[in-house]
Motif scaffolding. Sequence first.
Motif, PDB file in Angstrom:
ATOM      1  N   GLY A 163       0.798  -1.230   0.000  1.00 13.36           N
ATOM      2  CA  GLY A 163       0.000   0.000   0.000  1.00 13.36           C
ATOM      3  C   GLY A 163       0.822   1.267   0.000  1.00 13.36           C
ATOM      4  O   GLY A 163       0.322   2.347  -0.325  1.00 13.36           O
ATOM      5  N   GLU A 164       2.099   1.159   0.356  1.00 12.15           N
ATOM      6  CA  GLU A 164       2.948   2.353   0.451  1.00 12.15           C
ATOM      7  C   GLU A 164       3.632   2.681  -0.868  1.00 12.15           C
ATOM      8  O   GLU A 164       4.558   3.491  -0.889  1.00 12.15           O
ATOM      9  N   TYR A 165       3.212   2.051  -1.974  1.00 13.25           N
ATOM     10  CA  TYR A 165       3.838   2.293  -3.274  1.00 13.25           C
ATOM     11  C   TYR A 165       2.872   2.986  -4.234  1.00 13.25           C
ATOM     12  O   TYR A 165       2.435   2.396  -5.226  1.00 13.25           O
ATOM     13  N   PRO A 166       2.507   4.250  -3.964  1.00 14.92           N
ATOM     14  CA  PRO A 166       1.469   4.879  -4.807  1.00 14.92           C
ATOM     15  C   PRO A 166       1.870   5.034  -6.281  1.00 14.92           C
ATOM     16  O   PRO A 166       1.046   4.801  -7.157  1.00 14.92           O
ATOM     17  N   LEU A 167       3.123   5.398  -6.542  1.00 12.45           N
ATOM     18  CA  LEU A 167       3.512   5.622  -7.936  1.00 12.45           C
ATOM     19  C   LEU A 167       3.517   4.309  -8.726  1.00 12.45           C
ATOM     20  O   LEU A 167       2.980   4.229  -9.832  1.00 12.45           O
ATOM     21  N   ALA A 168       4.105   3.269  -8.137  1.00 13.86           N
ATOM     22  CA  ALA A 168       4.125   1.969  -8.814  1.00 13.86           C
ATOM     23  C   ALA A 168       2.699   1.483  -9.047  1.00 13.86           C
ATOM     24  O   ALA A 168       2.389   0.908 -10.102  1.00 13.86           O
ATOM     25  N   THR A 169       1.809   1.733  -8.085  1.00 15.35           N
ATOM     26  CA  THR A 169       0.410   1.326  -8.231  1.00 15.35           C
ATOM     27  C   THR A 169      -0.234   2.032  -9.415  1.00 15.35           C
ATOM     28  O   THR A 169      -0.905   1.410 -10.235  1.00 15.35           O
ATOM     29  N   ARG A 170       0.002   3.347  -9.514  1.00 14.62           N
ATOM     30  CA  ARG A 170      -0.579   4.096 -10.643  1.00 14.62           C
ATOM     31  C   ARG A 170      -0.042   3.577 -11.977  1.00 14.62           C
ATOM     32  O   ARG A 170      -0.785   3.394 -12.935  1.00 14.62           O
ATOM     33  N   ARG A 171       1.265   3.348 -12.032  1.00 12.57           N
ATOM     34  CA  ARG A 171       1.869   2.896 -13.289  1.00 12.57           C
ATOM     35  C   ARG A 171       1.300   1.528 -13.688  1.00 12.57           C
ATOM     36  O   ARG A 171       1.020   1.265 -14.854  1.00 12.57           O
ATOM     37  N   LEU A 172       1.143   0.638 -12.690  1.00 12.28           N
ATOM     38  CA  LEU A 172       0.649  -0.708 -13.006  1.00 12.28           C
ATOM     39  C   LEU A 172      -0.827  -0.681 -13.384  1.00 12.28           C
ATOM     40  O   LEU A 172      -1.252  -1.387 -14.300  1.00 12.28           O
ATOM     41  N   GLU A 173      -1.607   0.145 -12.673  1.00 12.75           N
ATOM     42  CA  GLU A 173      -3.034   0.239 -13.028  1.00 12.75           C
ATOM     43  C   GLU A 173      -3.170   0.706 -14.475  1.00 12.75           C
ATOM     44  O   GLU A 173      -3.981   0.178 -15.234  1.00 12.75           O
ATOM     45  N   HIS A 174      -2.349   1.687 -14.826  1.00 15.91           N
ATOM     46  CA  HIS A 174      -2.379   2.198 -16.197  1.00 15.91           C
ATOM     47  C   HIS A 174      -1.943   1.106 -17.176  1.00 15.91           C
ATOM     48  O   HIS A 174      -2.558   0.916 -18.235  1.00 15.91           O
ATOM     49  N   ALA A 175      -0.893   0.373 -16.807  1.00 17.36           N
ATOM     50  CA  ALA A 175      -0.384  -0.662 -17.706  1.00 17.36           C
ATOM     51  C   ALA A 175      -1.414  -1.778 -17.906  1.00 17.36           C
ATOM     52  O   ALA A 175      -1.607  -2.270 -19.019  1.00 17.36           O
ATOM     53  N   ILE A 176      -2.091  -2.164 -16.832  1.00 17.80           N
ATOM     54  CA  ILE A 176      -3.098  -3.227 -16.940  1.00 17.80           C
ATOM     55  C   ILE A 176      -4.238  -2.775 -17.855  1.00 17.80           C
ATOM     56  O   ILE A 176      -4.654  -3.505 -18.769  1.00 17.80           O
ATOM     57  N   ALA A 177      -4.708  -1.538 -17.638  1.00 13.86           N
ATOM     58  CA  ALA A 177      -5.814  -1.026 -18.454  1.00 13.86           C
ATOM     59  C   ALA A 177      -5.396  -0.929 -19.925  1.00 13.86           C
ATOM     60  O   ALA A 177      -6.153  -1.293 -20.824  1.00 13.86           O
ATOM     61  N   THR A 178      -4.167  -0.468 -20.148  1.00 13.31           N
ATOM     62  CA  THR A 178      -3.694  -0.312 -21.524  1.00 13.31           C
ATOM     63  C   THR A 178      -3.531  -1.673 -22.210  1.00 13.31           C
ATOM     64  O   THR A 178      -3.935  -1.857 -23.353  1.00 13.31           O
ATOM     65  N   ALA A 179      -2.948  -2.627 -21.470  1.00  8.37           N
ATOM     66  CA  ALA A 179      -2.760  -3.958 -22.036  1.00  8.37           C
ATOM     67  C   ALA A 179      -4.117  -4.579 -22.386  1.00  8.37           C
ATOM     68  O   ALA A 179      -4.275  -5.222 -23.420  1.00  8.37           O
ATOM     69  N   ARG A 180      -5.087  -4.342 -21.502  1.00  8.03           N
ATOM     70  CA  ARG A 180      -6.423  -4.890 -21.746  1.00  8.03           C
ATOM     71  C   ARG A 180      -7.028  -4.262 -22.997  1.00  8.03           C
ATOM     72  O   ARG A 180      -7.595  -4.951 -23.860  1.00  8.03           O
ATOM     73  N   ALA A 181      -6.852  -2.939 -23.110  1.00  8.84           N
ATOM     74  CA  ALA A 181      -7.410  -2.233 -24.267  1.00  8.84           C
ATOM     75  C   ALA A 181      -6.761  -2.696 -25.567  1.00  8.84           C
ATOM     76  O   ALA A 181      -7.379  -2.663 -26.629  1.00  8.84           O
ATOM     77  N   HIS A 182      -5.512  -3.136 -25.486  1.00  9.65           N
ATOM     78  CA  HIS A 182      -4.806  -3.581 -26.704  1.00  9.65           C
ATOM     79  C   HIS A 182      -4.933  -5.088 -26.925  1.00  9.65           C
ATOM     80  O   HIS A 182      -4.220  -5.651 -27.744  1.00  9.65           O
ATOM     81  N   GLY A 183      -5.782  -5.727 -26.144  1.00 11.51           N
ATOM     82  CA  GLY A 183      -5.997  -7.160 -26.355  1.00 11.51           C
ATOM     83  C   GLY A 183      -4.901  -8.039 -25.782  1.00 11.51           C
ATOM     84  O   GLY A 183      -4.814  -9.218 -26.118  1.00 11.51           O
ATOM     85  N   ASP A 200      -5.277 -15.921 -29.444  1.00 14.12           N
ATOM     86  CA  ASP A 200      -4.632 -17.202 -29.177  1.00 14.12           C
ATOM     87  C   ASP A 200      -5.523 -18.188 -28.426  1.00 14.12           C
ATOM     88  O   ASP A 200      -5.070 -19.264 -28.037  1.00 14.12           O
ATOM     89  N   GLY A 201      -6.758 -17.787 -28.194  1.00 18.82           N
ATOM     90  CA  GLY A 201      -7.672 -18.684 -27.491  1.00 18.82           C
ATOM     91  C   GLY A 201      -7.339 -18.858 -26.029  1.00 18.82           C
ATOM     92  O   GLY A 201      -7.814 -19.767 -25.375  1.00 18.82           O
TER      93      GLY A 201
END
Lengths: 614, 311
Positions: A335-355, A364-365
């Motif tokens: 919980g004490e890693y706010p910047l890493a959390t923001r970066r990962l949340e963004h990365a997860i959302a972006t990866a999801r948006a790009h399939g 790939d099924g």
Amino acid sequence: MDLHLSTAEPTEAERRAVDSAFAAHRSPDDVPGADVRFPDSGHAARARRHILLPALHAVMDAVGHLTPGALNHLARVLSVPPADVYGVATFYAMFSVTPRAPHVVHVCDDVACAPAGAEAIIAGLAEDLGEEGEGKEACWVRSPCLGLCERAPAAMLQLAGRPDVSVAPAAIGGLRAELDRIATEEPGEPNRVPAADAAFADATVSVPQAGQPQLTLLRRVGVVDPESIDDYRAHGGYEALRRAVALGPERVIREVSDASLTGRGGAAFPTGVKWDGVARAPSRPHYLVCNADESEPGTFKDRVLMEYDPFGLIEAMTIAGYATGCERGYLYIRGEYPLATRRLEHAIATARAHGYLGADMAGDGFTFDIELRRGAGAYICGEETALLNSIEGHRGEPRNKPPFPSTSGLFGKPTVINNVETLYNVLPVLAVGGEAFAKVGGGRSTGTKLFCVSGAVGTPGVYEVDFGTTLGELLELAGGVRGELRAVLLGGAAGGFVLPDGLDLPLTLEGSREIGATLGSGVVLALDTQADLTGTLRRIAAFFRDESCGQCVPCRVGTVRQEEALARLTRGAPKGPELTLLDDLARVMQDASICGLGQTAPAAVMSALKLGLL
Amino acid sequence: MTTVLLGSISRLVTVTVDGRELRVPEGATILDVLRDRGVETPTLCWAPNLTPINACRVCMVEVEGSRVLVPSCARKVEDGMVVRTDTEKVRHSRRMVLELLASSVDMDQASTDVQRWMVEYGVDPARYGPPAPPEDDRAGHRVGHHHAPDGSTAANVAQPVKVDNDLYVRDYARCILCYKCVKACGTDAQFTFAISAAGRGFDAHIATEYDGELPDSACVYCGNCIGVCPTGALKSVREHELREDGDWRPEEQTVTTTICSFCGVGCNLELHVQQGSIVNVTSPSDHDVTHGHLCIKGRFGFQHVQNLPDA
């Protein structure tokens, strides 16, 4: 079960916060449109107990503390007994069940930050805001290691109504200005990027080697834009996943086994064995958990990886999920890693948006998605079974093993749990192949290793070296020791000390074990002759007392008695009886504690005593 | 045709305990085997009518191949397992667990077995220094924080007794945090979930929501938490008052077994009688119907049989 609820009602803001947690964490088997949030909805409601921790976070983020109305509401909508909700809420240091100022400055006073001026910051804040935890608009509290040791001293601002931020290096002037700004400025958009993150723009502060061609794990740090998936792909991103899919799950596991990859979280368990066990487990579904609850004092390597190369972790988790037959991965970040959390949340959302995440990824099924969960200030949740309990919405108390998570883990299902650095290693394993990977280093120590070098060195930071590099070489790489070296704390609070005559120690699992030390989480904290060694030891003893979950007697009481004996020793009590007592305590903690926390709680103290450092 | 009821058939496995080879049923715990063979093993958080809790760590044994000691209460036997119960390592851990508890908790009312183990294992709680004074608000400690000790006194859980209802008291100065009451209140017997562990580390404690009083909680006063408490932290108001007045005389008490007359379930009751008056009601943990657990009527509803005319 009849829930006995009080009449306390939540405020509108608290209700909205809880609703947002529900919206963000829908279970895959949810019936669309069905509202199960009332006490008699039985199993359907209780199966959502895992939302408890995110919901507590949501209320803390919105209001700044947990009121009886909010806890009562949570008990009702999750069908969890109020006593249980209270038990969970009071387990975590970042939560407060009593009214508290909405802006909290967590000041790290741990082993790396204390010598770097933490007390001066605390004195300044105490002057402005009063005693620890007191204050109407803002307050300060002491914190264990915030994982920002390369930028010591560190502070973290936990802010209701706006994003949390890390401030490092922190100074009293800067913190005052930041608190003033927060007090006068409108919160603005809840998701806007806080200005304080700009201080982390220069990756070379954390990784002095950034950009050098020989790097493997750190090769993208400071090179790619951590917020751009296109840039990630332009730098070799998602090539490993393509290779994994071409090989098929079994070959991927074989490559990891051939690489002799061992876990980098401290226990050094062979990753291939772990993956194979889960892949073969007949019970379904399988779960993947990434342990990003990096909290060992002096450790910040995982944070740096996640902040500067977040897509790398997403890709590595996807490969792990693919190989072990998981459709869902949980990323549990401290919980004490706010910047890493923001970066990962963004990365997860972006990866999801790009399939790259979701159903039938990249055609790939294969289905895989990642859910991010935040810890809330509990070192013990880095213990794998405590982490599972924490995700499930229980107190973060370790479970009795066996059964091991590979047969009965998250929600009782086969679960593979890997540390962040371990997962990043999967990318080079697939890039060069297991055998080539194993050519670097040797024995059980193959590949490269990240070390968190801090304290009295010229250039603190995360360093990547081949296994087998000596401790002395690593210190030279980090700009050499400032002043005259007294000792090196190796492996963290759960590790031990190495004296200046031991600098030719080869940094391998085998080499460190030979001298009775451990690489642990890769902590290399240099202490010069000016350092307050007694203070460091007392801080470590206090740390374990604070972070013990309290479940088993050897650790719950043993850590208290250890700290008391150390206090007597430093006050000049006769050594004989105290050393006998410390030795007796160390043995029972090592032999009889439930988990690794208790078993390693006496390690550093006993190491210091053995080496005559006290 | 005669129907023969067979119990579940279990395979036998071979284990070696202190050098003796034994054939024991698969699925048994090491503790089951030790108790069956008369090897005395201290236990605190274990009870025959609860699932193993594995928190106190006093029943530890050595198992070959295991780096650390193993809780005999929770670990199931495996074929070829080699167990040692009487090694220096085992004795040391048992002594230290009992000693750490005795140095931080008031163990005076624990069972005579516990008192005996403390003597046999050579427990010396005094070596941690004089106890720190009692605290009124231990529950108010901030999680993950404490004041740095100077080592002149030994931290402990001394605090006032909580008396907030007519039936039983909570004397948490005697609580060793064995979690038995939580389990009895929850999934092991009552499914009421009135209490849980709260706080963390040395400040962890058993609590209702917001550390409130029992009448404001989900408590239904079944008293099953009293039934499993090993140290007298939970006891009936009657026993508490007799003890406070110095009138508690277990050696004079008789136990009469009877069947509860309140409903048709047929729970066995054990009436503990002192000086012609019922002072406690329990039920045997091996009883088919109760498994040692009762309801409020069985445990506390005995006043009517004592309504004797004043002599």
